[in-house]
Structures are given as structure tokens and as C-alpha cells.
Design a protein around this motif. Structure first.
Motif, PDB file in Angstrom:
ATOM      1  N   UNK A 237      64.513  -0.504 -15.000  1.00 42.75           N
ATOM      2  CA  UNK A 237      64.908   0.647 -14.188  1.00 42.75           C
ATOM      3  C   UNK A 237      63.728   1.156 -13.361  1.00 42.75           C
ATOM      4  N   UNK A 238      62.557   1.253 -13.958  1.00 38.35           N
ATOM      5  CA  UNK A 238      61.370   1.711 -13.236  1.00 38.35           C
ATOM      6  C   UNK A 238      61.042   0.761 -12.087  1.00 38.35           C
ATOM      7  N   UNK A 239      61.177  -0.532 -12.332  1.00 42.12           N
ATOM      8  CA  UNK A 239      60.922  -1.498 -11.262  1.00 42.12           C
ATOM      9  C   UNK A 239      61.927  -1.344 -10.139  1.00 42.12           C
ATOM     10  N   UNK A 252      56.758  -3.955   1.802  1.00 42.54           N
ATOM     11  CA  UNK A 252      56.922  -5.121   0.940  1.00 42.54           C
ATOM     12  C   UNK A 252      56.922  -4.671  -0.522  1.00 42.54           C
ATOM     13  N   UNK A 253      57.438  -5.503  -1.388  1.00 44.66           N
ATOM     14  CA  UNK A 253      57.411  -5.226  -2.818  1.00 44.66           C
ATOM     15  C   UNK A 253      57.193  -6.525  -3.571  1.00 44.66           C
ATOM     16  N   UNK A 254      56.576  -6.422  -4.732  1.00 48.06           N
ATOM     17  CA  UNK A 254      56.274  -7.606  -5.521  1.00 48.06           C
ATOM     18  C   UNK A 254      57.435  -7.917  -6.446  1.00 48.06           C
ATOM     19  N   UNK A 255      57.375  -9.072  -7.075  1.00 51.40           N
ATOM     20  CA  UNK A 255      58.420  -9.467  -8.017  1.00 51.40           C
ATOM     21  C   UNK A 255      58.344  -8.618  -9.282  1.00 51.40           C
ATOM     22  N   UNK A 256      59.407  -8.665 -10.062  1.00 56.34           N
ATOM     23  CA  UNK A 256      59.439  -7.908 -11.308  1.00 56.34           C
ATOM     24  C   UNK A 256      58.320  -8.361 -12.243  1.00 56.34           C
ATOM     25  N   UNK A 257      58.099  -9.664 -12.329  1.00 55.25           N
ATOM     26  CA  UNK A 257      57.047 -10.170 -13.212  1.00 55.25           C
ATOM     27  C   UNK A 257      55.680  -9.649 -12.793  1.00 55.25           C
ATOM     28  N   UNK A 258      55.389  -9.647 -11.503  1.00 52.46           N
ATOM     29  CA  UNK A 258      54.106  -9.143 -11.016  1.00 52.46           C
ATOM     30  C   UNK A 258      53.984  -7.645 -11.250  1.00 52.46           C
ATOM     31  N   UNK A 259      55.052  -6.914 -10.963  1.00 58.86           N
ATOM     32  CA  UNK A 259      55.031  -5.463 -11.148  1.00 58.86           C
ATOM     33  C   UNK A 259      54.833  -5.102 -12.616  1.00 58.86           C
ATOM     34  N   UNK A 261      53.376  -6.801 -14.952  1.00 57.81           N
ATOM     35  CA  UNK A 261      52.003  -7.089 -15.364  1.00 57.81           C
ATOM     36  C   UNK A 261      51.046  -6.007 -14.882  1.00 57.81           C
ATOM     37  N   UNK A 262      51.281  -5.493 -13.676  1.00 58.09           N
ATOM     38  CA  UNK A 262      50.383  -4.480 -13.096  1.00 58.09           C
ATOM     39  C   UNK A 262      50.674  -3.077 -13.606  1.00 58.09           C
ATOM     40  N   UNK A 263      51.800  -2.875 -14.313  1.00 60.04           N
ATOM     41  CA  UNK A 263      52.198  -1.529 -14.730  1.00 60.04           C
ATOM     42  C   UNK A 263      52.401  -1.432 -16.241  1.00 60.04           C
ATOM     43  N   UNK A 264      51.548  -2.115 -16.966  1.00 52.01           N
ATOM     44  CA  UNK A 264      51.627  -2.014 -18.419  1.00 52.01           C
ATOM     45  C   UNK A 264      51.263  -0.593 -18.848  1.00 52.01           C
ATOM     46  N   UNK A 265      52.105   0.061 -19.630  1.00 53.13           N
ATOM     47  CA  UNK A 265      51.822   1.456 -20.003  1.00 53.13           C
ATOM     48  C   UNK A 265      50.675   1.555 -20.998  1.00 53.13           C
ATOM     49  N   UNK A 266      49.955   2.684 -20.950  1.00 56.41           N
ATOM     50  CA  UNK A 266      48.911   2.920 -21.939  1.00 56.41           C
ATOM     51  C   UNK A 266      49.538   3.372 -23.252  1.00 56.41           C
ATOM     52  N   UNK A 267      48.695   3.582 -24.269  1.00 52.58           N
ATOM     53  CA  UNK A 267      49.206   3.889 -25.603  1.00 52.58           C
ATOM     54  C   UNK A 267      50.001   5.191 -25.615  1.00 52.58           C
TER      55      UNK A 267
END
Length: 323
Positions: A237-239, A252-259, A261-267
Motif C-alpha cells: 500500500x505504501x508503495x 518517474x518511479x522505481x519498481x516495488x523491489x527497488x522501493x 529495498x530503499x525504504x526498509x523501516x527502522x526498529x
């Protein structure tokens, strides 16, 4: 992967696609409810996606006595998106194509109302209807109602780049719209309905609408209570919201896999999400307990849900009472 089919060529006015995977307890009732409401020029394409519980054989018995039903078989499971795509692209697909779930029940008047809505407004790429929850004991409760119900509401949601979802168990597409959008994307199998509706709107330029009338009884059982499913849906949903905003801005926008990887949440964020996801799951479990007439379990789960995710509970209660 081997594929076989029972083929009965011919063009009809509307096609209902029902993907089936290990649904022997429910598929006969689900399919019979579709056939009871199907227009005279309608057809049903059932895709048995590698079932091992005899689901395909049960459907085959209906095929032999009702020439409106076609059965396609996948020897191995391919996933819900690929099964839906196979049913939609099977030969001679008519102008309108609907989805029916293998365990839900279609309510009378669904297909006629949806066909009328699509035929009356050329800007609509898909419509759906509201629903109610059906428990294992046969008890009916609650209300399934999401998505825009008016032109103004649709444009407000779209202009804000919001995620747009209309109830997938009762959706009907204009065939050319769903094909132009690119059909279902198997990468989003946990939220394939949300992804394709937003692609239909933001990429392909179609409108969608939820009709303010009940069209489906949505069956709730233990297998629909997956925590991992909720967690996966959150990331998707966030993607999709990110992608919507990029498309509105012409960027432009990146693929879900790229997004992802770049938006891993912190603890800290993971903990906050865990609380919300657990609260949403407890709310679903409360609904199942209510449908099963288990008042103690209902109360315990509602309290837990209200503590963990109060905004979710308030939103769901507002929907249940009507907007």
C-alpha cells in the motif's frame, strides 16, 4: 507446468472468472450463487489453480450439466493473479468481465446492476458493490464498503493521490480497460486487487466506483486471518501511494523491489507497524468470534484491537454504521 481445459468456445455478454485453489468446502455453493444471478448471455470461467482437495472434480460435475461454465486447470498452483489473468484472456472474452471468489456468495442483482452502471458511463473502467460478512455458522454481520461512491468522491481521492480500492470479491471490469492496464501483476499477490485498481486509475486513466447496494456475502474463516498477509499489504500500500503521487506529478518511479529495498523501516517504525497490524488482526478475529457467536472471544479481541490500533477500530465502526 501442464495445463488442461474443458473448452466450450463462444462469445457472451459477460464473463465471470473464479480462481479456485483447495476450496472443496465452499466452491459448489459459490459457483451456484454466481449461476443463479448470471444473465442469460453470461458465462463462468473457473480456473482450478492446482487444487489437491477435489475442487476441480466438484466443478467438473457442474460443467457437465451447465453449458455456461468452462473449467480450466493448472496442474500446479500459479497464484491468484496468474489464475485471474488466465481466465480473463481465455478465448472470446466478452466486453465485460467480473470476478467471483471461490468461497463467497453472490447476492441477487449484482451482475445486472454492475452491467447497467458500466453501460451508462463510458468513463468507468470498473465497478463493484458493497458486501456483508458471512461466518462459518451462517451468521451474517458487518458491512464491506470501501472506495468512491460518487464522481466527486472519486476525483477528490484521485487528486490527493490516495490509494483507491473497491471491493474485489464483487468487482466487474470493462474488458478493454483491464487489458489496457496490463492485467494483474503477480508480484502483488498479497494486494493484487489494490494494485490493479490503482493502476487502472492512475496509469490508464479510468474511473472506478462502488455501488451503494449489497452484492456479495464475504466468507470469513480462519485461513483469512493471516498476520503476514496484513504486513505484506502494508508495504504494498505504501508503495502504491508513492507510485500514485509520482504519476500525478508526471515523474518517474522505481519498481516495488527497488522501493522496498530503499525504504526498509527502522526498529521504531517496525514496532509501530507491528502494533497496528496486530490491532487490525485482532479486529478481524473479533469479527470472526462474533460471527461464531463467541461473545467472550469477541470482547477480548475488540479490547485488544482498540488498545493497539484505535483509529482502525473507529474507522471500521464508522463504515459498519454507514457513511
Amino acid at each position: 507446468m501442464g495445463e488442461t481445459s474443458t473448452v466450450r468456445p463462444g462469445t457472451r455478454g459477460v464473463r465471470v472468472v473464479m480462481p479456485v485453489h483447495n476450496a472443496a468446502d465452499y466452491v459448489v455453493a459459490a459457483l451456484e450463487s454466481v449461476l443463479a444471478d448470471l444473465p442469460g448471455d453470461g458465462e463462468v470461467v473457473v480456473v482450478d489453480d492446482g487444487s489437491r482437495d477435489g475442487s476441480g472434480q466438484l466443478v467438473d460435475e457442474i460443467v457437465r450439466r451447465d453449458d455456461r461454465v468452462v473449467l480450466l486447470r493448472n496442474d500446479e498452483p500459479t497464484g491468484v493473479s496468474r489464475a485471474l489473468n488466465r481466465g480473463m484472456t481465455f478465448e472470446n472474452c466478452p466486453e465485460f468481465v467480473a470476478v467471483a471468489e471461490h468461497d463467497d456468495l453472490v447476492l441477487p442483482g449484482r451482475f445486472a446492476a454492475q452491467l447497467a452502471a458500466l453501460r451508462s458511463d463510458a468513463s468507468l473502467g470498473a465497478v463493484s458493490g458493497e458486501g456483508r460478512y458471512l461466518g462459518p455458522t451462517g451468521r451474517i454481520a458487518g458491512r464491506v464498503s470501501v472506495g468512491p461512491r460518487t464522481d466527486a468522491e472519486f476525483h477528490r481521492m484521485r487528486d490527493e493521490g490516495r490509494e483507491i480500492l473497491i471491493p474485489h470479491p464483487a468487482i466487474m471490469y470493462r474488458r478493454d480497460a483491464v487489458v489496457a492496464a496490463g492485467l494483474y501483476d503477480a508480484e502483488f499477490d498479497a494486494a493484487q486487487d489494490l494494485e490493479i485498481v490503482n493502476r487502472l486509475v492512475y496509469s490508464a486513466g479510468w474511473q472506478v466506483r462502488t455501488l451503494a447496494e449489497p452484492h456479495v456475502l464475504y466468507r470469513i474463516h480462519d485461513t483469512s486471518m493471516s498476520f503476514s498477509h496484513i504486513a505484506a499489504q502494508r508495504m504494498m500500500t505504501r508503495y502504491i501511494v508513492y507510485r500514485n503521487h509520482a504519476q500525478l506529478e508526471g515523474g518517474a518511479f522505481v519498481s516495488f523491489a527497488e522501493w522496498r529495498e530503499a525504504n526498509r523501516p527502522d526498529r521504531r517504525t517496525r514496532w509501530r507497524w507491528y502494533r497496528k497490524d496486530t490491532g487490525a488482526l485482532r479486529y478481524r478475529q473479533a469479527g470472526l468470534a462474533w460471527l461464531n457467536r463467541r461473545p467472550v472471544a469477541f470482547a477480548a479481541n475488540m479490547v485488544a484491537a482498540s488498545v493497539l490500533h484505535p483509529r482502525w477500530v473507529l474507522m471500521k465502526l464508522r463504515v459498519a454504521r454507514g457513511r
